[in-house]
Design a protein around this motif. Structure first.
Motif, PDB file in Angstrom:
ATOM      1  N   GLN A  24     -18.621 -20.295 -20.268  1.00  0.00           N
ATOM      2  CA  GLN A  24     -18.645 -19.113 -21.118  1.00  0.00           C
ATOM      3  C   GLN A  24     -17.564 -19.088 -22.187  1.00  0.00           C
ATOM      4  OE1 GLN A  24     -20.423 -15.593 -18.465  1.00  0.00           O
ATOM      5  NE2 GLN A  24     -18.552 -16.410 -17.683  1.00  0.00           N
ATOM      6  N   GLN A  58     -20.128 -17.700  -1.674  1.00  0.00           N
ATOM      7  CA  GLN A  58     -19.855 -17.577  -3.113  1.00  0.00           C
ATOM      8  C   GLN A  58     -18.580 -16.773  -3.334  1.00  0.00           C
ATOM      9  OE1 GLN A  58     -22.958 -16.221  -5.623  1.00  0.00           O
ATOM     10  NE2 GLN A  58     -24.045 -18.154  -5.497  1.00  0.00           N
ATOM     11  N   GLY A  74     -21.761 -14.081 -20.317  1.00  0.00           N
ATOM     12  CA  GLY A  74     -22.219 -13.533 -19.053  1.00  0.00           C
ATOM     13  C   GLY A  74     -23.252 -14.433 -18.425  1.00  0.00           C
ATOM     14  N   GLN A  75     -23.256 -14.510 -17.106  1.00  0.00           N
ATOM     15  CA  GLN A  75     -24.219 -15.379 -16.434  1.00  0.00           C
ATOM     16  C   GLN A  75     -24.454 -14.881 -15.012  1.00  0.00           C
ATOM     17  OE1 GLN A  75     -23.057 -19.494 -16.371  1.00  0.00           O
ATOM     18  NE2 GLN A  75     -25.078 -20.194 -15.774  1.00  0.00           N
ATOM     19  N   THR A  76     -25.685 -15.075 -14.551  1.00  0.00           N
ATOM     20  CA  THR A  76     -25.991 -14.776 -13.154  1.00  0.00           C
ATOM     21  C   THR A  76     -26.811 -15.920 -12.587  1.00  0.00           C
ATOM     22  OG1 THR A  76     -28.101 -13.709 -13.609  1.00  0.00           O
ATOM     23  CG2 THR A  76     -26.155 -12.298 -13.618  1.00  0.00           C
ATOM     24  N   ASP A  77     -26.827 -16.011 -11.273  1.00  0.00           N
ATOM     25  CA  ASP A  77     -27.735 -16.975 -10.636  1.00  0.00           C
ATOM     26  C   ASP A  77     -28.609 -16.269  -9.613  1.00  0.00           C
ATOM     27  OD1 ASP A  77     -26.016 -16.438  -8.592  1.00  0.00           O
ATOM     28  OD2 ASP A  77     -25.497 -18.522  -8.175  1.00  0.00           O
ATOM     29  N   MET A 114     -20.870 -21.343 -11.616  1.00  0.00           N
ATOM     30  CA  MET A 114     -21.652 -20.480 -12.493  1.00  0.00           C
ATOM     31  C   MET A 114     -20.721 -19.803 -13.492  1.00  0.00           C
ATOM     32  SD  MET A 114     -23.980 -17.238 -11.514  1.00  0.00           S
ATOM     33  CE  MET A 114     -22.548 -16.305 -11.027  1.00  0.00           C
ATOM     34  N   ARG A 154     -17.819 -18.606 -11.034  1.00  0.00           N
ATOM     35  CA  ARG A 154     -18.130 -18.267  -9.656  1.00  0.00           C
ATOM     36  C   ARG A 154     -18.675 -19.518  -9.000  1.00  0.00           C
ATOM     37  NH1 ARG A 154     -18.848 -13.490  -6.948  1.00  0.00           N
ATOM     38  NH2 ARG A 154     -20.530 -13.452  -5.421  1.00  0.00           N
ATOM     39  N   ALA A 158     -27.769 -14.324  -7.406  1.00  0.00           N
ATOM     40  CA  ALA A 158     -26.964 -13.889  -6.262  1.00  0.00           C
ATOM     41  C   ALA A 158     -25.659 -13.273  -6.767  1.00  0.00           C
ATOM     42  CB  ALA A 158     -26.669 -15.062  -5.344  1.00  0.00           C
ATOM     43  N   GLY A 159     -24.978 -13.983  -7.654  1.00  0.00           N
ATOM     44  CA  GLY A 159     -23.711 -13.480  -8.169  1.00  0.00           C
ATOM     45  C   GLY A 159     -23.750 -13.367  -9.674  1.00  0.00           C
ATOM     46  N   PHE A 160     -22.742 -12.689 -10.243  1.00  0.00           N
ATOM     47  CA  PHE A 160     -22.630 -12.595 -11.694  1.00  0.00           C
ATOM     48  C   PHE A 160     -21.181 -12.811 -12.102  1.00  0.00           C
ATOM     49  CE2 PHE A 160     -21.779  -8.247 -10.291  1.00  0.00           C
ATOM     50  CZ  PHE A 160     -20.658  -7.896 -11.043  1.00  0.00           C
ATOM     51  N   THR A 161     -21.006 -13.298 -13.313  1.00  0.00           N
ATOM     52  CA  THR A 161     -19.700 -13.302 -13.955  1.00  0.00           C
ATOM     53  C   THR A 161     -19.886 -12.828 -15.385  1.00  0.00           C
ATOM     54  OG1 THR A 161     -19.727 -15.533 -14.886  1.00  0.00           O
ATOM     55  CG2 THR A 161     -18.990 -15.325 -12.614  1.00  0.00           C
TER      56      THR A 161
END
Lengths: 449, 471
Positions: free
Chosen positions: A379, A408, B386-389, A375, A390, B391-394
């Motif tokens: 970017q 994760q 930025g991204q999320t699924d 994930m 991630r 459950a998590g983020f970056t």
């Protein structure tokens, strides 16, 4: 003459009267989508789209306009001419000879109606029973015709294909799969992947092993890993000054066995099954600038050797266009997007390091991880060869078997390492990938990271 | 009325079955795109994008059809036929409160009527020549500012869309949507990687937000150039002070997307995680999604099902209050009320539960106090990605400076913030007293519907112990 062909004639005639040069592109597309939720087809979506794009040169400048209003020829030409009054400088040799490019032979899907998409959706839903996982997804049937016209000629290319996107959901695992095919049958790779996922769903949670361990990347993770390099070889990144590799073409970058080549799918034998779901990736006869599409080697024996270009980016770099200028991409053209360089059939290979099946690669791993997807890996978009993000879905490998589901965690992969000094092998089967760019990616094994 | 003059004949003649719900949406949009790349203007494009769509939710199935033809009849009949032939479980829609533009205060937050933000300097009143001169000057200034600059991208877009929505229930509304974005990115040669600085602006059609940005372009150049020599951040856990734009997008990507009710369908874990009454963050943390204010990108007084927008308080005092943002379908599934969050990118797409304007309520701290309380940390400003699924983020901040013993020091590069979506709320220990309310060019993507205009309002936040990796 069809109504659209008639419009092209009218637009060309009026543009010729008001501009020094003109080019028209039109897209006709019909999509039928059946959504599958929890194994049951539960929604139908359909779309019919016809749109025109006109690009004119007037007094040495370029103006562009698009419309879905086929009945307003005057408005379309007027918008393009008005934009040309303030537009960018026109190229010296705009399109001469490009429309002489041969049109691609029409590639017909096996079916002749929308019934096939429903049948495919039902087959996809049936996998829920056979795999024992909850299956969601979509099946899309697309028919697309692109017309190009300019003073020196006209071309028409048509295509039909199916897109299958599936998500297998277990108690812990959520495993995606996607493919493009011209055959109205589910690719065998999808069933095999879901079968594997069903076996992994009950595994215990695990952490990434400490110390040296192998890394096996699934095709979608390979796609993410390669995206910085593919983006950096894009003519747009080169002209924008954001490519980290533009000034280093010809210098060793990856393992000397690795090649990256953009080329069409191998023609399937009559009645042959599309086992991997890659046969539907599009490869038109020419791009949306009218330049013939031809195979292109981007990385040869680990060395990035050339960028891929549209007419505009090639002109900016003082090189020849490569037939990669698409509005949207070859699978989904849209006049609303500008023609930019896009890869539609990039294939990663490793010559003698093509090592057999996924099971063969797994069997060679004593301790390692299988990374299904990351994930946030897109970017930085070509600014750096390091992919950081991630871990979205990954598995622990122990003694040649998948032994746990990884928790994760943040992860950073440097493609110069994974596909460089740590690279070991790729699988001989490749799956379709498509996000930003499209192609066929194998599983990749890297050692001792 | 562009469609039928309000006549119900359209629905009568469509072949609907008794009890079927149907809606038709017609849209006429005009867009201007200007791009500078390389050594100058790359393209100037005007687009006229018109079409209609129809949705049928019936006893035998649901279907959606769209077409670039503006004759709604065939499109509605295609949807009705597809729904009838599907033969699956019936869809259901919850009753809703249709929008009426004669009801002041519909938008809750703003107290405005259905005017879609026609304040300010409307972009379509500014000539193309003036736009190209102004924005081209930014591009030229960026390229000329420093020999280390390798390139600059300027991307400007404005759009105006007139939408009409009719339903078989008798609802008929029309509304105008405006959007405007400007993204300027400056690149510099950082050796093995490129460094970047950026300017991001947006509005609901007010062109004045892109005027006077020369100082911002200079700052973007300085960021890109200075980052070349900046050290790469050492991985580890840091206390991070996030400015308003970064905090706003973080809220959007975390609690915002988690609250979209379609994600809750069949996800018992998410439903438990966001159960009303559950504490997620500190007592000063309140987050709301609301219809926004006129002139802003996330202003949605009426959604694409015709439901009047209302504010939804997701968290109050750190505790989950109303955890779901609905369209009529998800509202029916959860036996809750539609919230006005059914949004479609354009006529090609059915509406989905989407965010509008997410707002973190201001707290009591000053930025100086928040920085002063950090021994080893980062001051992060803006967003590069930025991204999320769920459950998590970056997140990749646009710019980061090191904080040591309460003092802001030099830039560091390669910062990637990551963590668990739900766990991160508990890491907040200070909230700034000033709420940032500007719009950026950042939009929202979901299920192929990119890029939907949204707004994010937020004060500065301090988060303790956020995982930082370097890229």
């Amino acid at each position: 003459m069809s109504p659209l062909a008639d419009r092209l004639e009218q637009v060309g005639a009026e543009a010729a009267a008001r501009a020094d040069h003109w080019e028209i592109m039109s897209v006709e597309r019909d999509d039928t989508v059946v959504e599958v939720g929890s194994g049951v087809p539960d929604l139908v979506r359909s779309a019919h789209e016809t749109a025109l794009c006109l690009r004119v040169h007037r007094h040495g400048r370029v103006g562009t306009a698009t419309t879905t209003r086929l009945d307003d020829v005057h408005g379309l030409v007027g918008d393009a001419v008005r934009n040309a009054a303030h537009g960018p400088p026109a190229p010296r040799d705009p399109v001469i000879g490009r429309n002489a490019a041969p049109a691609a032979a029409e590639t017909a899907a096996v079916d002749e109606g929308t019934r096939s998409v429903r049948l495919l959706a039902e087959q996809l839903g049936a996998l829920q029973r056979s795999a024992g996982l909850t299956v969601h997804g979509t099946v899309t049937r697309t028919e697309q015709t692109v017309h190009r016209a300019a003073p020196d000629g006209r071309t028409t290319t048509s295509d039909r294909f199916f897109h299958i996107a599936a998500l297998a959901e277990g108690s812990v695992v959520q495993l995606p799969w996607t493919g493009w095919t011209r055959t109205p049958a589910l690719p065998a790779a999808l069933s095999a992947w879901l079968e594997a996922a069903a076996g992994w769903d009950g595994l215990p949670a695990a952490d990434v092993p400490s110390g040296d361990h192998d890394v096996l990347l699934a095709p979608s993770a390979v796609h993410t890993l390669l995206t910085p390099l593919v983006t950096a070889l894009n003519g747009t990144a080169v002209t924008a000054g954001r490519s980290f590799v533009a000034g280093h073409l010809g210098e060793p970058f990856l393992h000397p066995s690795i090649g990256l080549r953009d080329h069409p799918s191998e023609p399937a034998a009559p009645d042959a099954a599309d086992e991997e779901g890659t046969g539907g990736l599009a490869w038109p006869g020419c791009d949306d600038d009218g330049v013939p599409c031809a195979p292109l080697t981007l990385v040869e024996r680990g060395v990035p050797v050339r960028a891929y270009h549209s007419v505009r980016t090639a002109a900016a770099c003082g090189t020849a266009p490569t037939g990669h200028g698409f509005r949207g991409n070859a699978l989904r053209r849209t006049v609303l997007k500008p023609a930019t360089p896009v890869l539609n059939g990039a294939t990663l290979s490793a010559g003698p390091a093509d090592a057999g099946s996924l099971d063969d690669l797994l069997a060679g791993v004593r301790e390692g991880v299988l990374v299904e997807s990351l994930m946030g890996g897109h970017q930085r978009a070509g600014l750096s060869p390091v992919v950081e993000g991630r871990l979205r879905l990954g598995f622990l490998i122990r003694d040649g078997r998948v032994a746990g589901i990884l928790r994760q965690r943040p992860i950073a992969l440097d493609l110069r390492e994974v596909l460089g000094r740590r690279f070991r092998a790729v699988s001989d089967r490749r799956w379709a990938v498509s996000r930003i760019w499209s192609g066929r990616m194998p599983f990749v094994l890297a050692g001792g990271t | 009325m562009l469609l039928t003059g309000g006549s119900p004949a359209l629905f009568r003649d469509a072949g609907l079955r008794a009890g079927d719900y149907a809606e038709v949406r017609l849209e006429r949009a005009r867009t201007v795109d200007l791009v500078w790349r390389g050594d100058g203007l790359e393209s100037s494009v005007t687009s006229r994008d018109e079409g209609c769509c129809a949705r049928v939710v019936g006893r035998s199935g649901s279907a959606f059809a769209s077409s670039t033809a503006v004759d709604a009849g065939p499109v509605l009949r295609r949807a009705a036929r597809d729904a009838a032939e599907l033969g699956c479980a019936a869809g259901r829609l919850a009753a809703h409160r249709p929008y009426r533009d004669d009801r002041p205060g519909e938008t809750g937050e703003t107290g405005e009527t259905g005017e879609t933000g026609e304040a300010g300097e409307l972009a379509e009143t500014v000539g193309l020549a003036e736009k190209i001169e102004l924005l081209g000057a930014y591009h030229a200034a960026a390229l000329a500012a420093h020999p280390g600059v390798t390139g600059a991208l300027v991307y400007y877009r404005e759009s105006v869309a007139d939408v009409e929505l009719f339903t078989s229930e008798g609802t008929g509304v029309s509304y105008r949507r405006r959007d405007l974005t400007l993204q300027i990115t400056v690149y510099a040669d950082g050796g093995a990687a490129r460094t970047a600085g950026s300017v991001s602006a947006g509005s609901g059609g007010d062109f004045s937000v892109v005027r006077g940005l020369a100082p911002d372009v200079e700052a973007a150049v300085a960021t890109a150039v200075d980052l070349r020599a900046a050290p790469v951040v050492a991985p580890g856990d840091y206390d991070v002070v996030c400015d308003g734009p970064l905090a706003g997008i973080w809220a959007h990507e975390t609690i915002g997307h988690l609250a979209e009710a379609d994600h809750h369908l069949g996800d018992a874990h998410l439903q438990r995680s966001l159960a009303p009454g559950r504490r997620l963050g500190p007592s000063m943390l309140t987050i709301t999604d609301h219809p926004g204010r006129p002139g802003a990108r996330g202003f949605v007084p009426v959604d694409d099902e015709g439901t009047a927008g209302s504010a939804v308080e997701l968290l109050r005092d750190g505790v989950v209050t109303r955890p779901r943002l609905h369209d009529r379908s998800t509202a029916a599934a959860f036996r809750e009320e539609p919230t006005g969050n059914a949004r479609a990118l354009n006529f090609r797409h059915p509406p989905l539960p989407r965010l509008r304007t997410i707002a973190i309520a201001p707290g009591a701290a000053s930025e100086e106090e928040m920085i002063g309380g950090v021994t080893r940390g980062l001051l992060a400003r803006g967003v590069l990605g930025g991204q999320t699924d769920r459950a998590g983020f970056t997140f990749l901040p646009a710019e980061c400076r090191e904080i040591r013993d309460g003092e802001v020091r030099g830039r560091v590069r390669g910062v990637v913030l990551s963590g668990d979506v739900l766990g991160a709320f508990a890491a907040i220990d200070a909230i700034g007293r000033d709420q940032w309310r500007g719009d950026t060019s950042a939009s929202c993507g979901k299920q192929g519907q990119n890029a939907l205009p949204v707004s994010s309002w937020a004060p500065t936040l301090r988060l303790r112990g956020i995982r930082v990796t370097s890229g």
